[in-house]
Design an enzyme around this catalytic site. Structure first.
Site, short mmCIF file in Angstrom:
data_model
loop_
_atom_site.label_atom_id
_atom_site.label_comp_id
_atom_site.label_asym_id
_atom_site.label_seq_id
_atom_site.Cartn_x
_atom_site.Cartn_y
_atom_site.Cartn_z
N ASP A 282 33.91 -2.50 21.53
CA ASP A 282 34.01 -1.70 20.31
C ASP A 282 35.37 -0.98 20.24
OD1 ASP A 282 31.48 -2.46 19.53
OD2 ASP A 282 30.52 -0.71 20.41
N THR B 293 37.83 -11.78 23.34
CA THR B 293 37.96 -10.86 24.49
C THR B 293 37.36 -11.52 25.72
OG1 THR B 293 35.86 -9.70 24.07
CG2 THR B 293 37.83 -8.86 22.96
#
Ligand code: ADP
Length: 283
Positions: free
Chosen positions: A242, A210
């Site tokens: 998350d 990411t």
């Protein structure tokens, strides 16, 4: 089914004029509690992305256990595998100043007592998707990855917070989800591309990295892809990683193509930036 093994916390957040210096006592401007813990956040994200989800972890027998689990219960996550133990429910003590700078103390509490053996054999096996992070003992994470790999389950590891990892754990991971800091903790000094080649070549894992506002990249099985997020009004990026990991796991669990999983996860990460706290309120 997505089986999540990980941390369950209550985040205690004080808004302060400035981060207190040693010896200083400050009046807070505001205070909120938010359910958190990477395990719980990811379990909720996977559930909200449509997966059946079972959570394995530990909370104390204290007043913080129920609020820490409230969103998971409301969303229909199976909490039968959450142990009650002596000791406090995990907490994060968060100071946030006016500029959004923060200082955080994490108390592992009950999370340190989570054991791989809590997950029964019938929750592993082909067709199961195991999702773990590193807020519980890395030895237990490695032990569960080993059992899951032998059972034929898919193994996803979000290697957060950043930490060096034993080769034996990496060898049992199908999808490694990291941000750039976490990648550097695993293999220091490698460029993004070199890290992906290294993990893929040495351990056979698909790497998903990411990149904050730039989205995420993945590399595995001869495929490389990048997905950019939609433009959103960013309020709080806490929990974006998350939301990404839980949504990615839900897509893998329904046997979506990896590129489709990447796109769904990037969008969920962006959506998570549009509300305060790590968990959205389940509808
Ligand atoms: P972490 O919080 O674990 O460091 P990232 O910051 O890389 O994770 O964010 C995870 C995902 O959340 C990104 O891949 C992206 O999809 C989304 N995201 C994060 N920050 C932004 C942002 N500023 N704008 C839009 N999407 C974002």
């Amino acid at each position: 089914m997505v089986v999540v093994f990980g941390s369950i916390n209550l985040d205690l957040v004080a808004r302060v004029p400035s981060i207190p210096a040693p010896g200083e006592t400050l009046a807070a401007l505001g205070y909120e509690t938010h359910p958190g813990g990477k395990g719980a956040n990811q379990a909720l994200a996977a559930r909200l992305a449509g997966a059946r989800v079972a959570m394995y972890g530990a909370v104390g027998r204290d007043a913080f256990a129920a609020p820490a689990l409230a969103n998971l219960a409301a969303a229909g996550v199976d909490l039968g595998g959450v142990m009650r133990v002596d000791g406090p429910t995990g907490v994060a003590l968060v100071n946030v100043d006016r500029r959004g700078e923060n200082a955080i103390t994490v108390v592992a509490g009950a999370n340190a007592q989570s054991r791989a053996s809590q997950v029964p054999a019938e929750r592993l096996g082909a067709g199961c998707t195991l999702l773990m992070q590193l807020e519980t003992s890395v030895g237990e994470v490695a032990a569960l990855a080993d059992r899951a790999r032998r059972s034929g389950a898919r193994v996803l590891l979000n290697a957060a917070p950043g930490s060096p990892l034993p080769d034996a754990l990496l060898a049992n991971v199908d999808f490694l989800i990291v941000n750039e800091t976490e990648a550097a903790a695993i293999a220091p000094g490698l460029s993004r591309e070199a890290f992906m080649r290294h993990i893929g070549g040495r351990f056979g894992a698909t790497v998903v990295m990411t990149l904050g506002a730039a989205g995420a990249v993945m590399s595995g099985n001869g495929d490389v892809a990048h997905e950019a997020p939609p433009s959103v009004d960013v309020i709080d990026t806490t929990g974006a990683g998350d939301a990404f990991a839980g949504t990615f796991a839900a897509a893998v669990d329904r046997s979506a193509a990896v590129r489709e999983a990447l796109a769904a996860a990037v969008h969920a990460g962006a959506r998570a930036c549009t509300h305060e706290g790590a968990q959205p309120i389940p509808r």
